[in-house]
Every structure is written in C-alpha cells, then in structure tokens.
Design an enzyme around this catalytic site. Structure first.
Site, PDB file in Angstrom:
ATOM      1  N   SER A 157      44.059  38.500  53.491  1.00 25.20           N
ATOM      2  CA  SER A 157      44.906  38.510  52.293  1.00 25.20           C
ATOM      3  C   SER A 157      44.534  39.704  51.437  1.00 25.20           C
ATOM      4  O   SER A 157      43.525  40.369  51.700  1.00 25.20           O
ATOM      5  CB  SER A 157      44.719  37.214  51.495  1.00 25.20           C
ATOM      6  OG  SER A 157      43.551  37.295  50.707  1.00 25.20           O
ATOM      7  N   ASP A 173      53.053  18.546  46.325  1.00 20.24           N
ATOM      8  CA  ASP A 173      53.028  20.007  46.277  1.00 20.24           C
ATOM      9  C   ASP A 173      53.730  20.636  47.482  1.00 20.24           C
ATOM     10  O   ASP A 173      54.519  21.571  47.343  1.00 20.24           O
ATOM     11  CB  ASP A 173      51.576  20.509  46.224  1.00 20.24           C
ATOM     12  CG  ASP A 173      50.803  19.893  45.073  1.00 20.24           C
ATOM     13  OD1 ASP A 173      51.439  19.369  44.138  1.00 20.24           O
ATOM     14  OD2 ASP A 173      49.560  19.907  45.112  1.00 20.24           O
ATOM     15  N   GLY A 233      46.737  24.642  38.799  1.00 18.79           N
ATOM     16  CA  GLY A 233      47.537  23.437  38.984  1.00 18.79           C
ATOM     17  C   GLY A 233      48.980  23.750  39.337  1.00 18.79           C
ATOM     18  O   GLY A 233      49.878  22.948  39.096  1.00 18.79           O
TER      19      GLY A 233
END
Ligand code: GLA
Length: 381
Positions: free
Chosen positions: A66, A168, A120
C-alpha cells in the site's frame, strides 16, 4: 486515489495493474451495535474509498502493498493466524473465499485509501471489500452480491480476529449513491432509501473527533457478550426478538443493571432505525433529527460507548442549531454526524472546533458527507 494505487503498483511490481477496484468507507446514520443483535442498521457510503490496483500474479502467490507500506507482503494459501498485521485483512479475504468454496485467483495488489484510519469509518471493511470485489471480478467467481458482505465479515471475524457484525462490509458492498441502505441484519434483506439531503436544503456534517481510540477491542467484545447474555436469559435467539412493547417486561426479567441498560439501548435503537426509515420514506428528513440525538443519549447513558470528545461534539452541534447529532460507529472515539441546514455546516464545524480548543482536546476534522456508491470496478483496462 486511482492514480496513487496505480503508481504504488508500478513502483512495487514493475508493471501495470490489470484493473482498479474501489470500495468506500461508511457512516452509519442510525442503528449502532444492533447488527450483531440481528437488528436493523441504516448506513450510507462515504465518497472516501480504498482503491486496489490489481494484476494476476505470475507464481500462484498473493502479494499486497500500500502507499503506507510499500514493501509487498507475499503469501500462499494460508489458514487464520499465518499472516498477521495489516496483510491479514487481505489473506483473510482469500481464505474466506476459499472457505466458501470459491477459487480466488492469485494476484498482486497495491492499495491507496483516503478513508481515515481508526476513525470508526470502516477503513478495514473498505479494504476487504475492494480486495474481495477485485478477486471475484478477476476470477469470474459467481458470488451473488448479497453473499459478499458475510464473506468479508468472516475474514475479519475468523482471520483477523475482530468480533464485528455485518454492518461495515454490507455498507461498503451494497450501498448506492444518493441512498441510505436499510439492512435487516438477520435476513440480509435490504431497501435503498432515497437520501438526497441537498434537495431538502440539509447536510450531514461528519466531525472526526480525532480522539485516540482506547479499549476498543475489549469493550466491543464485552458489549457483544452482554447482549448475548441478555438474549439467553430472555430465551430469545437475539435481542432483535424483543420489541419496544415487550421492553418493560424484558427489563424486569433481567436482574443485572448493566444488562438492563445494554438491552434497553438495543431494543430502543432498533425502533429508532424503523422510525427513521419511515420518516425518510415519507420525505420528512429534518424530522429524523430527534431520533439521531436520542440514539446518542442511549449510547452515552445505556450502552456507555461514548467519550468526552464525542459528547462535546454532539452538544455543541445541537447548540449551534443542528436538528440532531450522534456518534457513529463502534464508539470510544471516532466520528459524530450532525444533521444541519446546508448553509450552517461550516458554522457548526467552527463551533465544535472552538469547543475543542477551549477544553484542550486535539482539533477535530469536519466535512459534509454525500452518499456515494458501493464497491465497484473503476475501469476496464
Ligand atoms: C463497528 C463494527 C460493526 C458494528 C458497529 C457498531 O463498526 O464493525 O459491525 O457493530 O461497530 O454499530
């Protein structure tokens, strides 16, 4: 993000990716900690997303890097525990697909993301969902959309080891632009709820408290355990099976004050989701404000998952004229959302920043969130 992911791919592997896939972070409009109680949630996808630049691997292994970790992590077929650290989110998706009976192609991956980490907003689900979608598309795997969130969730639960619910990954995979996703976490049935705030002259301001996340894993697991304990005492499969009309009787049967509080939050929160959906279906957007604020009060007093920074953000936003405000996500820090007139977004953000400065909190970061699309391939190279 696409350019960054492609550049990271070329830097790490020396050639071009075959394709780019993206999956978003989310905010949950309402319905917190209801997912693992088989209840209801109402998230929408953020424009912030994780992009995976992907190409087949020449040697049957999987590699991932990444922009934050440019040195690739490489692995073959693994079992949970074998790949640790952030690479586990990718190894977990490969494992979960195989475990579900699919044969994911071996690929090289480079990731770039603008989903804030640890806020979050489901940065981990965005990563899992981007990788899952890429593996499914590149491998030509026949995995229906409604099955995908549970596969990504198993990666997180069983490979990474976080006992999270289905919220999620469902948001990242199944949300659509301009809509909020009404999800029944028991049946996985969904309804796309039109969520055009601008047309109503409104906006959702997201305020990242930037509060350090503390005790998140242990406290999350403890909340989950309390809910399961309450359901067992009440003789129901999940707290979803208690509704507000049966709440008083259920609370009487629960001797323990902590279990009572946890149960009250879940039961009333499920009802607030249903009430919010009914208002949105009727086009009464502003009217959902009090439900958002009631959700926050319930998380603060009954579920006990808020911290001073998020409480101050909610109180300040309301004092600045917000129609409603609440913490969003698992808790113990993270973000607050506030429903405001669109021309009040900046003033509300400024008011919260001043309140934080007065109290000596780290500065918050705020932006107006518009409901974006779910996981998808970005190009056909
Ligand atoms: C985290 C978890 C979700 C959900 C929320 C709280 O985001 O990953 O499964 O439980 O907390 O609603």
């Amino acid at each position: 993000m696409s350019g960054k992911a492609s550049a990271a791919f070329t830097e790490a592997y020396g050639d071009e990716p075959t394709g780019l896939w993206a999956a978003p972070g989310r905010v949950n409009l309402i319905g917190e900690h209801t997912d693992y109680n088989d209840g209801f949630v109402l998230p929408f996808a953020l424009p912030q997303r994780t992009v995976a630049a992907v190409a087949p691997s020449p040697d049957g292994t999987w590699s991932v890097c990444s922009t934050l970790a440019p040195e690739p992590v490489t692995f073959g077929v693994t079992e949970p525990g074998e790949v640790t650290g952030w690479g586990a989110y990718v190894a977990g998706v490969v494992w979960a697909l195989r475990d579900a009976g699919f044969e994911p192609p071996a690929v090289r991956i480079a990731l770039a993301s603008d989903v804030p980490l640890g806020a979050g907003l489901s940065s981990s689900a965005a990563l899992e969902s981007a990788v899952l979608t890429a593996l499914i598309d590149l491998g030509g795997l026949d995995v229906p959309l409604e099955r995908r969130p549970a596969i990504a969730q198993r990666a997180e639960n069983l490979y990474v080891g976080a006992p999270t619910g289905i919220l999620d990954q469902s948001a990242s995979i199944r949300c659509e632009a301009g809509q909020a996703l009404f999800l029944d976490c028991r049946s996985y049935a969904i309804e796309q709820i039109p969520f055009d705030l601008a047309a109503a002259g409104l906006a959702i301001l997201v305020i990242n408290s930037n509060a350090p996340h503390q005790h998140v894993d242990g406290e999350y697991g403890a909340r989950r355990k309390s809910c399961e304990e309450s359901a067992a005492i009440l003789g129901v499969p999940a707290l979803r099976d208690i509704d507000v009309t049966g709440l008083a009787a259920a609370l009487e049967r629960l001797g323990d004050e902590v279990l009572r509080k946890r149960t009250r939050h879940i039961v009333t929160e499920n009802q607030r989701v249903l009430d919010t959906v009914a208002l949105l279906r009727a086009g009464s957007v502003r009217e959902i404000g009090p439900l958002l604020t009631a959700s926050h009060t319930s998380m603060r007093d009954d579920f006990e998952i808020t911290v001073a920074q998020v409480d101050v953000a909610v109180e300040t936003a309301l004092a600045a004229g917000a129609y409603g405000a609440r913490m969003t996500g698992g808790g113990f820090g993270g973000c607050v959302l506030a429903l405001v007139d669109d021309d009040r977004a900046e003033a509300t953000a400024d008011a919260v920043a001043s309140a934080y400065a007065e109290r000596g909190f780290d500065a918050p970061t705020s932006w107006v969130a518009v409901a974006g699309p779910g996981a998808a391939r970005l190009n056909r190279l």
